[in-house]
Design an enzyme around this catalytic site. Sequence first.
Site, PDB file in Angstrom:
ATOM      1  N   ASP A   3       1.032  -1.212  -0.002  1.00  0.00           N
ATOM      2  CA  ASP A   3       0.006  -0.051  -0.086  1.00  0.00           C
ATOM      3  C   ASP A   3       0.998   1.311  -0.027  1.00  0.00           C
ATOM      4  OD1 ASP A   3       0.961  -0.116   2.711  1.00  0.00           O
ATOM      5  OD2 ASP A   3      -1.195   0.004   3.465  1.00  0.00           O
ATOM      6  N   SER A   4       2.047   1.157   0.039  1.00  0.00           N
ATOM      7  CA  SER A   4       3.218   2.083  -0.153  1.00  0.00           C
ATOM      8  C   SER A   4       2.824   2.657  -1.812  1.00  0.00           C
ATOM      9  CB  SER A   4       4.526   1.685   0.036  1.00  0.00           C
ATOM     10  OG  SER A   4       4.826   0.634  -0.918  1.00  0.00           O
TER      11      SER A   4
ATOM     12  N   LYS B 217      -1.493  -9.298   2.839  1.00  0.00           N
ATOM     13  CA  LYS B 217      -0.626  -8.867   3.989  1.00  0.00           C
ATOM     14  C   LYS B 217      -1.652  -7.933   4.752  1.00  0.00           C
ATOM     15  CE  LYS B 217       3.088  -6.182   4.001  1.00  0.00           C
ATOM     16  NZ  LYS B 217       2.589  -4.851   4.444  1.00  0.00           N
TER      17      LYS B 217
ATOM     18  N   GLU C  87       8.991  -4.197  10.613  1.00  0.00           N
ATOM     19  CA  GLU C  87       9.448  -2.946  10.014  1.00  0.00           C
ATOM     20  C   GLU C  87       9.860  -2.068  11.225  1.00  0.00           C
ATOM     21  OE1 GLU C  87       6.549  -0.875   7.391  1.00  0.00           O
ATOM     22  OE2 GLU C  87       7.967   0.804   7.407  1.00  0.00           O
TER      23      GLU C  87
ATOM     24  N   ASP D  60      -1.182  -5.980  -0.109  1.00  0.00           N
ATOM     25  CA  ASP D  60      -1.413  -5.535   0.934  1.00  0.00           C
ATOM     26  C   ASP D  60      -3.048  -5.110   0.868  1.00  0.00           C
ATOM     27  OD1 ASP D  60       0.407  -4.996   2.905  1.00  0.00           O
ATOM     28  OD2 ASP D  60       1.167  -3.282   1.876  1.00  0.00           O
TER      29      ASP D  60
ATOM     30  N   GLU E 231      -1.569  -5.450   8.514  1.00  0.00           N
ATOM     31  CA  GLU E 231      -1.145  -4.802   9.749  1.00  0.00           C
ATOM     32  C   GLU E 231      -1.670  -5.074  11.027  1.00  0.00           C
ATOM     33  OE1 GLU E 231      -0.068  -0.609   8.856  1.00  0.00           O
ATOM     34  OE2 GLU E 231       0.587  -0.997   6.963  1.00  0.00           O
TER      35      GLU E 231
HETATM   36  O1  KIV Z   1       3.561  -1.168   1.893  1.00  0.00           O
HETATM   37  C1  KIV Z   1       4.712  -1.572   1.647  1.00  0.00           C
HETATM   38  O2  KIV Z   1       5.575  -1.164   0.959  1.00  0.00           O
HETATM   39  C2  KIV Z   1       5.289  -2.481   3.080  1.00  0.00           C
HETATM   40  C3  KIV Z   1       6.915  -2.576   2.889  1.00  0.00           C
HETATM   41  C4  KIV Z   1       7.232  -1.401   3.497  1.00  0.00           C
HETATM   42  C5  KIV Z   1       6.957  -3.830   3.815  1.00  0.00           C
HETATM   43  O3  KIV Z   1       4.575  -2.539   3.709  1.00  0.00           O
END
Ligand code: KIV
Length: 271
Positions: free
Chosen positions: A51-52, A120, A189, A90, A122
């Site tokens: 989600d980056s 994934k 992280e 994510d 959090e």
């Molecule tokens: O969204 C992302 O890029 C991440 C990484 C920093 C692990 O969750």
Amino acid sequence: MSVNKVIKKVTTHVLNEMKLKGEKISMLTAYDYSMARIIDEAGIDVILVGDSASNVMAGYETTLPITLDNMIYHAASVVRGVDRALVVVDLPFGTYQGNSKEALASSIRIMKETGASAVKLEGGSEVVESIERILTAGIPVMGHLGLTPQSIYKFGTYVVRAQQEEEARKLVSDAKLLEETGCFAIVLEKIPAKLAEEVTKSVKIPIIGIGAGPHTDGQVLVLHDMLGITKEFSPRFLRRYHNLNEEIKNAVQCYIADVKNRDFPNEKEQY
Ligand code: KIV
């Protein structure tokens, strides 16, 4: 006899074997077909459609605004470029917290509409119910502990997490809980290297670190950061392997000059 080389796909089981053998796992983010294709051909083990994307693709300040539809668009593009790597997607903010039915529905959409292999999310004990429900549909789940960017407004800062004993103990117990619940791997992280080592030794599932030192079972970086496309983001843990920002700018400036000087296109570049 077929001349095509058979590609051995990376699965969650392969990652487990890698941990058992002590072979490090390489993971990078990708958000589009072309980049995913390049890094898959380069031999990356896991591609995270992170989600980056909210930051590096859409230009938002945090990961909160990106939507499930946005993530599905990015993930489907990535999957079309990948033959070998395990693709993990994510779950964006607001699609799994506090409502396990919604978590399952979001995960099913990701799996159906993108062709990815896992999701994934959090958090620790707070999201266990959601993880349990997603797993009932046979969808592999990767956890994410330590600095969890979707909770940025709770913590107020992106500094190193779990430096105090109480938070460190919660992180270790969350990691064990995620393993017991059935996560196939966990991202850690921005936490102290010693704590990441303790977690890595205390669970059987692979631990992938970002800013978590050298003792985890693998490493992950944001592709745009390690290629030097982003300039503003320079945490200590980031190793830049290229300066693509400058290279792209130079190439574009050469193109502009060629157009302005009437050097492009030349005789060979026309019909
Ligand atoms: O969204 C992302 O890029 C991440 C990484 C920093 C692990 O969750």
